[in-house]
Design a protein around this motif. Structure first.
Motif, mmCIF file in Angstrom:
data_model
loop_
_atom_site.group_PDB
_atom_site.id
_atom_site.type_symbol
_atom_site.label_atom_id
_atom_site.label_comp_id
_atom_site.label_asym_id
_atom_site.label_seq_id
_atom_site.Cartn_x
_atom_site.Cartn_y
_atom_site.Cartn_z
ATOM 1 N N HIS A 286 29.552 49.726 -4.325
ATOM 2 C CA HIS A 286 28.561 49.230 -3.368
ATOM 3 C C HIS A 286 28.216 50.338 -2.377
ATOM 4 O O HIS A 286 29.062 51.153 -2.020
ATOM 5 N N THR A 287 26.954 50.357 -1.955
ATOM 6 C CA THR A 287 26.475 51.330 -0.974
ATOM 7 C C THR A 287 25.712 50.602 0.120
ATOM 8 O O THR A 287 24.790 49.829 -0.174
ATOM 9 N N THR A 304 42.162 41.316 9.487
ATOM 10 C CA THR A 304 41.598 40.854 8.217
ATOM 11 C C THR A 304 40.788 41.933 7.518
ATOM 12 O O THR A 304 40.820 42.040 6.289
ATOM 13 N N GLY A 305 40.015 42.724 8.255
ATOM 14 C CA GLY A 305 39.220 43.769 7.649
ATOM 15 C C GLY A 305 38.038 43.248 6.854
ATOM 16 O O GLY A 305 37.577 43.922 5.924
ATOM 17 N N HIS A 306 37.503 42.056 7.193
ATOM 18 C CA HIS A 306 36.376 41.510 6.433
ATOM 19 C C HIS A 306 35.023 41.962 6.981
ATOM 20 O O HIS A 306 34.001 41.667 6.370
ATOM 21 N N HIS A 325 28.331 39.086 0.730
ATOM 22 C CA HIS A 325 27.079 39.615 0.217
ATOM 23 C C HIS A 325 26.921 41.115 0.425
ATOM 24 O O HIS A 325 26.037 41.723 -0.166
ATOM 25 N N GLY A 326 27.731 41.705 1.258
ATOM 26 C CA GLY A 326 27.659 43.143 1.475
ATOM 27 C C GLY A 326 26.408 43.595 2.184
ATOM 28 O O GLY A 326 25.886 44.685 1.908
ATOM 29 N N ASN A 327 25.906 42.780 3.099
ATOM 30 C CA ASN A 327 24.672 43.115 3.809
ATOM 31 C C ASN A 327 24.965 43.421 5.266
ATOM 32 O O ASN A 327 26.101 43.285 5.748
ATOM 33 N N CYS A 328 23.917 43.840 5.974
ATOM 34 C CA CYS A 328 24.038 44.120 7.406
ATOM 35 C C CYS A 328 23.882 42.824 8.172
ATOM 36 O O CYS A 328 22.884 42.101 7.995
ATOM 37 N N LEU A 580 31.562 51.924 -0.841
ATOM 38 C CA LEU A 580 32.819 51.222 -1.135
ATOM 39 C C LEU A 580 33.321 51.700 -2.485
ATOM 40 O O LEU A 580 32.589 51.657 -3.492
ATOM 41 N N TRP A 581 34.551 52.147 -2.534
ATOM 42 C CA TRP A 581 35.151 52.723 -3.731
ATOM 43 C C TRP A 581 36.360 51.887 -4.148
ATOM 44 O O TRP A 581 37.113 51.405 -3.298
#
Length: 631
Positions: A286-287, A304-306, A325-328, A580-581
């Motif tokens: 993810h970028t 938690t680091g979420h 969702h990996g969004n802003c 994200l790796w």
């Protein structure tokens, strides 16, 4: 009486030899008596009459003059003028001082005056109007120029004449007022450092223009009404802080905001960080894009680091979602220059940010409101909350003026200053159950302090040390790793602050960059970005490089390990991207017998019903997913 030697008369026709009166010259050489011949200089010459036609009867061959003489009555021949200088030579004089003295036009002699005296007299005559007369003539005046000006200044030169500060200030040119920053046009408009000098206003009517015609033209023209316009305030300026929420709704169907961890999608967030074995990531899944300039700092949500908080050189701070969702989620506009550092409070409900606009601001993570503003006029390089729960109203800031400032947010006042460093402070790290903290600076030293006591308890400085712009605490809290600008990571103990020389991590290039050091949650791996866009992973026990991951096109300035994951790393770079790796790529499996398919993603394992879009189960690990789903 014999004749004078060498005398001859015109009356004597024949030759005569008065010197050989006895005929000795006719004798043979053997019989000739030995008579010592006298030289002509030994012969006495007597003159019967004085010399009346000689021009130099006293045989004076040199001209003696006085310094007061202004005329020479004797013309010196050029041959005499070019003769060598007689007498002893001055050993302290210049070697070539007589080179240009004698010329065809006469004799030239330099005046004995040094450069400083000549410059002083020249400036005095140019500025004050008078100077001393360099002539040696006693009848010449002693002063040249204005006698009144010399008497007024008590015959002082320009170097000895001192002007008072009040006189200098009165004579100094003055600029007009800079104006109001918020006024664009009209009276009082902002001119800044480009304001005109007082007295340099343009003349009223130019030459050649008739005043009557000018008045008629002014009457014909309508008077323009100057409207004062205020400049539009910059977004994020002092008092203009805003934030933008990018989602559709602040709450879900249960009324929970993004502050609540997504336990349904990631139930493992409740586990203890570092309880699982970690692996080195290899694949980008993810970028996050949104920053228009380089990212300078990233921080994960505490415990938690979420959520992910990022600060960028485009002056924006963004809050990102990681697990759903990996969004802003939200963008914070609170700085007008690049953001330098951000840090969460212990519960994550607040965070501090600082930037190159010399401002430090306290934000509400959920609502996006700017709660407080702090500034002492210097650039803050690092901000840190005190980790104790009862001291969450206190934070420390490392400033560009070599000080560490301690603020109390309840009063907004500075309660303590630590000012022993000799350069800007780069890092602040709390150790020893938060009773002490360690700071590094551009002065290439490490200093340890007791909290609230501005006295250094440990001073670490060696001639071979370099600046250490990044420091990270080991998960065991027994060591801290310092990124040294000589391309190595040094390890120090947190109890006695001694360097562990057995652990040294090198092989990467970070010279000139404050690349962040990271540890895996279990402490097995130590990682760092470098200036070439790589992320380098070392084994903590052996110190050997295990992997070198090409992550970005520019320097990887920051990275974070997710605390509850086994192989998840987030990297941030100056190319404006956040990635994200993970250690493995996502895979997809289908089981027709049970009517289900499974999607193994790096973040979770999802089990779906083939006949419908119903999610049967989702777990973070593949093994439990297989057992619970019956696959």
């Amino acid at each position: 009486m014999s004749l004078v030697y060498g005398y001859s008369s015109d009356e004597d026709a024949g030759p005569s030899n008065s010197a050989d009166a006895f005929g000795l010259a006719a004798l043979a050489s053997a019989k000739r008596p030995r008579i010592e011949e006298r030289s002509s200089s030994q012969l006495a010459v007597k003159k019967a009459a004085p010399d009346v036609l000689a021009e130099d009867p006293l045989k004076q061959t040199s001209l003696i003059t006085r310094p007061t003489d202004t005329q020479m009555n004797v013309n010196i021949p050029y041959a005499d003028m070019t003769l060598a200088v007689q007498g002893p030579e001055n050993p302290f004089g210049e070697r070539n001082r007589f080179m240009n003295q004698n010329a065809l036009a006469g004799h030239v002699e330099e005046q004995a005056m040094d450069e400083h005296a000549f410059r002083t007299q020249h400036l005095t005559h140019s500025i004050l109007g008078y100077s001393a007369n360099p002539s040696v003539d006693p009848s010449a005046p002693a002063l040249l120029g204005s006698l009144e000006a010399a008497q007024a200044n008590n015959f002082a030169t320009i170097s000895s004449l001192h002007v008072s500060a009040a006189t200098k200030k009165a004579l100094k040119r003055k600029r007009q007022a800079k104006g109001d920053l918020e006024v664009v046009d009209g009276d009082g408009a902002y001119a800044g450092p480009w304001a005109a000098w007082a007295g340099d206003e343009p003349a009223g009517i130019p030459a050649g223009v008739d005043a009557g015609e000018e008045d008629e033209e002014e009457d014909e023209e309508e008077e323009e009404v100057v409207v004062t316009r205020k400049a539009k305030p910059k977004r994020g300026a002092y008092g203009e802080e805003t934030s933008v929420f990018h989602g559709k709704s602040m709450t879900d169907y249960q009324g929970r905001t993004y502050m609540h961890p997504p336990l349904g999608e990631a139930p493992h967030l409740q586990s203890e960080p570092g309880s699982e074995e970690t692996f080195i990531p290899k694949t980008c899944i993810h970028t996050w894009t949104g920053h228009t300039q380089g990212v300078s700092v990233i921080r994960t949500f505490p415990n938690t680091g979420h959520l992910l908080l990022s600060g960028s050189m485009d002056t924006k701070i963004k809050l990102w979602d990681i697990y759903t969702h990996g969004n802003c989620l939200r963008t914070f506009h609170g700085h007008v220059k690049a953001v330098k550092d951000v840090t969460f409070s212990n519960d994550g409900r607040k965070f501090l940010s600082c930037g190159y606009d010399r401002q430090m601001k306290l934000w509400d993570t959920e609502t996006g409101q700017c709660l407080q503003r702090f500034s002492n006029g210097k650039i803050p390089y690092v901000v840190r909350f005190h980790p104790d729960e009862d001291k969450q109203h206190i934070f420390l800031a490392g400033m560009s003026d070599k000080k560490i400032i301690q603020y109390d947010m309840t009063s907004g006042e500075i309660t303590q200053e630590y000012d022993q460093h000799l350069g800007p402070v780069n890092t602040i790290t709390f150790v020893d159950e938060n009773r002490r903290f360690v700071t590094t600076s551009d002065d290439k030293t490490i200093r340890a302090w007791d909290f609230d006591i501005p006295v250094v308890i440990k001073y670490i400085a060696e001639p071979h040390m370099h600046s250490m712009p990044s420091v990270t605490l080991h998960p065991s809290n027994k060591y801290f790793a310092a990124q040294s600008l000589d391309n190595q990571i040094l390890i120090y103990s947190t109890d006695n602050f001694r360097q562990n020389r057995k652990k040294r991590f090198a092989g990467h290039s970070v010279a000139g960059y404050a690349c962040q050091v990271g540890f895996s949650p279990d402490g097995k791996w130590i990682s760092s970005g470098d200036g070439e866009g790589n992320v380098v992973f070392w084994d903590w026990k052996t110190g050997r490089i295990k992997s070198r991951l090409k992550a970005h096109s520019k320097v990887v300035i920051a990275h974070e390990w997710l605390p509850h994951e086994s192989s998840k790393v987030i990297t941030a770079s100056w190319d404006g991207l956040i990635k994200l790796w993970v250690s493995a790529a996502p895979s997809w499996f289908e089981d027709r017998a049970h009517g289900r398919h499974r999607i193994n993603t790096p973040l979770s394992c999802r089990v779906h019903d083939i006949m419908g879009p119903r999610l049967i189960h989702r777990t973070p690990e593949h093994g439990p997913c297989i057992r619970k789903a019956g696959l």
